[in-house]
Design a protein around this motif. Structure first.
Motif, PDB file in Angstrom:
ATOM      1  N   SER A 164       3.539   7.946   7.318  1.00 40.04           N
ATOM      2  CA  SER A 164       3.526   6.467   7.338  1.00 40.04           C
ATOM      3  C   SER A 164       4.908   5.924   7.020  1.00 40.04           C
ATOM      4  O   SER A 164       5.361   4.946   7.621  1.00 40.04           O
ATOM      5  CB  SER A 164       2.583   5.875   6.280  1.00 40.04           C
ATOM      6  OG  SER A 164       1.374   6.525   6.291  1.00 40.04           O
ATOM      7  N   TYR A 165       5.564   6.553   6.045  1.00 43.16           N
ATOM      8  CA  TYR A 165       6.881   6.055   5.635  1.00 43.16           C
ATOM      9  C   TYR A 165       7.897   6.205   6.774  1.00 43.16           C
ATOM     10  O   TYR A 165       8.689   5.297   7.038  1.00 43.16           O
ATOM     11  CB  TYR A 165       7.363   6.796   4.387  1.00 43.16           C
ATOM     12  CG  TYR A 165       8.769   6.411   4.002  1.00 43.16           C
ATOM     13  CD1 TYR A 165       9.045   5.135   3.497  1.00 43.16           C
ATOM     14  CD2 TYR A 165       9.833   7.296   4.179  1.00 43.16           C
ATOM     15  CE1 TYR A 165      10.345   4.758   3.175  1.00 43.16           C
ATOM     16  CE2 TYR A 165      11.136   6.931   3.857  1.00 43.16           C
ATOM     17  CZ  TYR A 165      11.385   5.660   3.355  1.00 43.16           C
ATOM     18  OH  TYR A 165      12.666   5.284   3.046  1.00 43.16           O
ATOM     19  N   CYS A 166       7.861   7.336   7.455  1.00 44.01           N
ATOM     20  CA  CYS A 166       8.806   7.548   8.559  1.00 44.01           C
ATOM     21  C   CYS A 166       8.549   6.548   9.681  1.00 44.01           C
ATOM     22  O   CYS A 166       9.489   5.986  10.255  1.00 44.01           O
ATOM     23  CB  CYS A 166       8.718   8.983   9.090  1.00 44.01           C
ATOM     24  SG  CYS A 166       9.330  10.194   7.890  1.00 44.01           S
ATOM     25  N   ALA A 167       7.273   6.310   9.963  1.00 42.07           N
ATOM     26  CA  ALA A 167       6.939   5.340  11.014  1.00 42.07           C
ATOM     27  C   ALA A 167       7.412   3.948  10.602  1.00 42.07           C
ATOM     28  O   ALA A 167       7.972   3.194  11.400  1.00 42.07           O
ATOM     29  CB  ALA A 167       5.427   5.347  11.265  1.00 42.07           C
ATOM     30  N   ARG A 168       7.202   3.643   9.332  1.00 42.52           N
ATOM     31  CA  ARG A 168       7.615   2.331   8.821  1.00 42.52           C
ATOM     32  C   ARG A 168       9.141   2.196   8.870  1.00 42.52           C
ATOM     33  O   ARG A 168       9.676   1.157   9.279  1.00 42.52           O
ATOM     34  CB  ARG A 168       7.105   2.179   7.372  1.00 42.52           C
ATOM     35  CG  ARG A 168       7.584   0.950   6.629  1.00 42.52           C
ATOM     36  CD  ARG A 168       7.027  -0.335   7.235  1.00 42.52           C
ATOM     37  NE  ARG A 168       7.555  -1.512   6.541  1.00 42.52           N
ATOM     38  CZ  ARG A 168       8.717  -2.089   6.812  1.00 42.52           C
ATOM     39  NH1 ARG A 168       9.476  -1.601   7.777  1.00 42.52           N
ATOM     40  NH2 ARG A 168       9.109  -3.157   6.148  1.00 42.52           N
ATOM     41  N   SER A 169       9.836   3.251   8.487  1.00 42.81           N
ATOM     42  CA  SER A 169      11.303   3.218   8.483  1.00 42.81           C
ATOM     43  C   SER A 169      11.853   3.092   9.904  1.00 42.81           C
ATOM     44  O   SER A 169      12.899   2.477  10.114  1.00 42.81           O
ATOM     45  CB  SER A 169      11.873   4.493   7.849  1.00 42.81           C
ATOM     46  OG  SER A 169      11.467   4.559   6.507  1.00 42.81           O
TER      47      SER A 169
ATOM     48  N   LEU B  96       3.340   5.962  -5.638  1.00 44.92           N
ATOM     49  CA  LEU B  96       3.269   6.075  -7.103  1.00 44.92           C
ATOM     50  C   LEU B  96       2.063   6.916  -7.524  1.00 44.92           C
ATOM     51  O   LEU B  96       2.147   7.697  -8.478  1.00 44.92           O
ATOM     52  CB  LEU B  96       3.226   4.688  -7.750  1.00 44.92           C
ATOM     53  CG  LEU B  96       4.484   3.834  -7.550  1.00 44.92           C
ATOM     54  CD1 LEU B  96       4.369   2.518  -8.305  1.00 44.92           C
ATOM     55  CD2 LEU B  96       5.755   4.564  -7.985  1.00 44.92           C
ATOM     56  N   GLN B  97       0.966   6.775  -6.788  1.00 49.67           N
ATOM     57  CA  GLN B  97      -0.213   7.603  -7.110  1.00 49.67           C
ATOM     58  C   GLN B  97       0.093   9.086  -6.915  1.00 49.67           C
ATOM     59  O   GLN B  97      -0.298   9.927  -7.725  1.00 49.67           O
ATOM     60  CB  GLN B  97      -1.387   7.218  -6.214  1.00 49.67           C
ATOM     61  CG  GLN B  97      -2.264   6.136  -6.839  1.00 49.67           C
ATOM     62  CD  GLN B  97      -3.151   5.459  -5.805  1.00 49.67           C
ATOM     63  OE1 GLN B  97      -3.486   6.066  -4.784  1.00 49.67           O
ATOM     64  NE2 GLN B  97      -3.525   4.217  -6.068  1.00 49.67           N
ATOM     65  N   LEU B  98       0.802   9.374  -5.842  1.00 44.18           N
ATOM     66  CA  LEU B  98       1.161  10.781  -5.589  1.00 44.18           C
ATOM     67  C   LEU B  98       2.095  11.316  -6.668  1.00 44.18           C
ATOM     68  O   LEU B  98       1.963  12.452  -7.112  1.00 44.18           O
ATOM     69  CB  LEU B  98       1.829  10.917  -4.211  1.00 44.18           C
ATOM     70  CG  LEU B  98       0.903  10.743  -3.014  1.00 44.18           C
ATOM     71  CD1 LEU B  98       1.720  10.567  -1.736  1.00 44.18           C
ATOM     72  CD2 LEU B  98      -0.016  11.961  -2.877  1.00 44.18           C
ATOM     73  N   MET B  99       3.016  10.475  -7.089  1.00 40.83           N
ATOM     74  CA  MET B  99       3.934  10.890  -8.159  1.00 40.83           C
ATOM     75  C   MET B  99       3.157  11.135  -9.445  1.00 40.83           C
ATOM     76  O   MET B  99       3.384  12.111 -10.163  1.00 40.83           O
ATOM     77  CB  MET B  99       4.978   9.806  -8.425  1.00 40.83           C
ATOM     78  CG  MET B  99       6.028   9.674  -7.353  1.00 40.83           C
ATOM     79  SD  MET B  99       7.222   8.414  -7.904  1.00 40.83           S
ATOM     80  CE  MET B  99       8.444   8.543  -6.608  1.00 40.83           C
ATOM     81  N   GLN B 100       2.237  10.223  -9.744  1.00 36.88           N
ATOM     82  CA  GLN B 100       1.447  10.315 -10.970  1.00 36.88           C
ATOM     83  C   GLN B 100       0.656  11.613 -10.995  1.00 36.88           C
ATOM     84  O   GLN B 100       0.649  12.346 -11.985  1.00 36.88           O
ATOM     85  CB  GLN B 100       0.496   9.107 -11.042  1.00 36.88           C
ATOM     86  CG  GLN B 100      -0.363   9.051 -12.289  1.00 36.88           C
ATOM     87  CD  GLN B 100       0.417   8.581 -13.511  1.00 36.88           C
ATOM     88  OE1 GLN B 100       1.339   7.784 -13.384  1.00 36.88           O
ATOM     89  NE2 GLN B 100       0.068   9.082 -14.675  1.00 36.88           N
ATOM     90  N   GLN B 101      -0.003  11.857  -9.862  1.00 34.15           N
ATOM     91  CA  GLN B 101      -0.845  13.039  -9.730  1.00 34.15           C
ATOM     92  C   GLN B 101      -0.019  14.328  -9.859  1.00 34.15           C
ATOM     93  O   GLN B 101      -0.471  15.298 -10.439  1.00 34.15           O
ATOM     94  CB  GLN B 101      -1.392  12.955  -8.308  1.00 34.15           C
ATOM     95  CG  GLN B 101      -2.643  13.623  -7.965  1.00 34.15           C
ATOM     96  CD  GLN B 101      -2.836  13.402  -6.458  1.00 34.15           C
ATOM     97  OE1 GLN B 101      -2.058  13.911  -5.648  1.00 34.15           O
ATOM     98  NE2 GLN B 101      -3.853  12.624  -6.105  1.00 34.15           N
TER      99      GLN B 101
ATOM    100  N   GLY C  14       0.831  -1.207   0.000  1.00 36.96           N
ATOM    101  CA  GLY C  14       0.000   0.000   0.000  1.00 36.96           C
ATOM    102  C   GLY C  14       0.865   1.257   0.000  1.00 36.96           C
ATOM    103  O   GLY C  14       0.577   2.229  -0.700  1.00 36.96           O
ATOM    104  N   LEU C  15       1.931   1.211   0.769  1.00 35.04           N
ATOM    105  CA  LEU C  15       2.840   2.363   0.860  1.00 35.04           C
ATOM    106  C   LEU C  15       3.434   2.682  -0.525  1.00 35.04           C
ATOM    107  O   LEU C  15       3.533   3.847  -0.924  1.00 35.04           O
ATOM    108  CB  LEU C  15       3.956   2.012   1.844  1.00 35.04           C
ATOM    109  CG  LEU C  15       4.729   3.138   2.508  1.00 35.04           C
ATOM    110  CD1 LEU C  15       3.823   3.989   3.388  1.00 35.04           C
ATOM    111  CD2 LEU C  15       5.873   2.561   3.345  1.00 35.04           C
TER     112      LEU C  15
END
Ligand code: AMP
Ligand code: MG
Length: 487
Positions: free
Chosen positions: A402-407, A356-361, A350-351
């Motif tokens: 989310s990414y920082c928490a995941r990292s 990729l959706q954000l990049m696309q947008q 999901g991350l």
């Protein structure tokens, strides 16, 4: 290390006979000169890199001289082009000069592309132009440096022989290396011409030479197809993870070995765009970036069809169904690495999708540099810098959180994270505009830029002194170059 004249040949494919290929001599190009050579590819043949500087080197790879043990052959194949079956393709401008065995016992096909007319040249002139030869050379060696399975390129030779495309250009040749030049289309040719005995012979050749572990299975041909599916799933995952767009995924451009093959109007994504079409001639976007995944499966189905005289339909179907899950698993693993995640968690997919959706947008996020920059600093610090490239900043902030928490759930220091990420995220990218600049210089007789670009790209993960200009974002004009198929 060997001299060029000391290569040892064992031409297994030629021995299959005239049903599989025809004897054709290369037609030399005039006033040959070495444009660029790859020392790493030369090493595959145990060749001394200094050999590239000899006059005879350029002569050999421009078709003027041949080893006495070489047996140049034009291979016959067919294939599906843009979804339609074309019964008559084959090597129209390339020749398999022979198979070289190196000191480690590995076999390498020497294939000279642009070597003149063959029985399969159709309306073509049998030639390759300098620009497409340089493009194939650069991409082959760059994908290899990225650890993406690919055919290799030994050298490009230029000449004064004129060729006509949209304008007058000069003929060149590229020497391609691969452990096999058998394409999906080889199998299709024998299937659709009802030469099922030759189809079996081809299958046995491929098993014996390239898939020895399948050969010893109870059903070797079924095992072969499954392995081709597996290799292609891994290959396409690499393309998608690294933003590589092949551009002409016709089944005659797909290698039985699962390597990137037959470079044409390819591109690495600059700004991320899942719908990017790199081939100017591909109006419908059949071979757009995101379509590469279903198209690979489509091509595998075409290969499976050609194998129906050798393998039960149900077995072919079962192998084909492995493609998507295998692709997804490889892709997820590669993207985790690119994001600096060495462990696996359920939410990772999901991350990646959200990113990729954000990049696309946003439409203006440089796909390669994003990952490189992401490793430069600790997650909390770096996301504050990266957010400026995104249009919907609050959506990016949510992702970044989310990414920082995941990292944070990863072990190790930032230093270790940076080293890990920089080892998989290239600083230098083979961008179309960089290739174009080097090509224009080469067309004017200056080979220094293409040699420098090749050298920089052969170590894409290491920062190199004085090479900053190759690591920059492309200029606006550089993102919109149109590369045509006519090469
Ligand atoms: P490609 O689009 O390069 O994969 O080529 C498709 C088919 O056209 C292959 O059979 C090629 O050998 C053939 N072909 C491409 N360019 C030429 C050319 N200039 N002369 C003869 N045959 C060509
Ligand atoms: Mg081709």
């Amino acid at each position: 290390m060997k001299a060029l004249t000391d290569l040892v040949f064992d031409n297994r494919y030629a021995r299959l006979g005239d049903a599989f290929s025809s004897h054709v001599l290369p037609e030399p190009i005039e006033a040959p000169r070495l444009v660029v050579a790859s020392p790493a590819a030369m090493a595959l043949l145990d060749l001394d890199p200094a050999e590239a500087d000899s006059e005879v080197f350029a002569q050999v790879f421009a078709g003027h001289k041949l080893w006495s043990d070489a047996e140049p052959r034009a291979m016959v194949y067919s294939g599906h082009q843009f979804g339609s079956y074309n019964p008559r393709l084959g090597d129209g401008r390339g020749l398999l000069l022979g198979e070289v065995v190196n000191g480690a016992g590995e076999y390498w096909d020497l294939h000279l592309k642009g070597a003149g007319l063959t029985p399969w040249s159709r309306m073509g002139d049998g030639r390759a132009v300098l620009r497409s030869s340089i493009r194939e050379f650069l991409a082959s060696e760059y994908l290899h440096a990225l650890a993406i399975p690919t055919s290799r390129a030994l050298c490009v030779t230029g000449s004064s022989t004129p060729v006509w495309r949209e304008k007058r250009e000069s003929a060149a040749m590229v020497l391609r290396l691969a452990q096999s030049h058998v394409r999906f289309g080889h199998f299709e040719y024998f299937y659709y011409t009802n030469q099922h005995e030759q189809l079996r012979q081809l299958g046995e050749h491929v098993l014996a030479c390239h898939f020895p572990t399948c050969q010893t299975q109870p059903q070797p041909f079924a095992a072969l197809f499954q392995e081709v599916v597996e290799r292609n799933a891994a290959l396409i995952a690499h393309w998608q993870a690294y933003g590589f767009c092949h551009g002409v995924m016709n089944s005659d451009n797909m290698s039985i070995l699962g390597i990137t093959f037959d470079y044409g109007p390819y591109a690495f994504l600059d700004d991320f765009d899942a719908n990017h079409i790199c081939n100017h001639s591909d109006g419908s976007g059949r071979y757009s970036f995101s379509n590469q995944v279903p198209i690979a499966q489509w091509n595998l189905a075409a290969l499976g069809q050609a194998l129906t005289p050798l393998v039960e339909l149900e077995q072919l179907r079962a192998s084909l169904e492995l493609f998507l899950p295998l692709y997804q698993a490889h892709y997820l693993a590669l993207m985790r690495q690119r994001l600096g995640l060495s462990s696996a968690e359920d939410g990772d997919e999901g991350l990646i999708q959200q990113l990729l959706q954000l990049m696309q947008q946003s439409g203006a996020v440089d796909y390669s540099l994003f990952f490189r920059r992401l490793g430069e600093q600790a997650p909390e610090a770096v996301v504050r810098l990266l957010r400026d490239d995104f249009v919907d900043r609050s959506a990016f902030d949510a992702w970044a959180e989310s990414y920082c928490a995941r990292s944070a759930r990863e072990n190790g220091s930032q230093e270790a994270r940076r080293t890990r990420m920089h080892a998989v995220n290239p600083l230098y990218v083979l961008r179309n505009y960089l290739a174009q600049q080097a090509i224009e210089a080469a067309e004017n007789g200056d080979y220094a830029p293409v040699r420098e670009l090749h050298a920089v790209l052969s170590r894409p993960f290491e920062e190199q002194d004085g090479m900053q200009r190759y690591a920059e974002r492309p200029p606006e004009w550089g993102k919109h170059l149109e590369i045509s198929c006519s090469s």
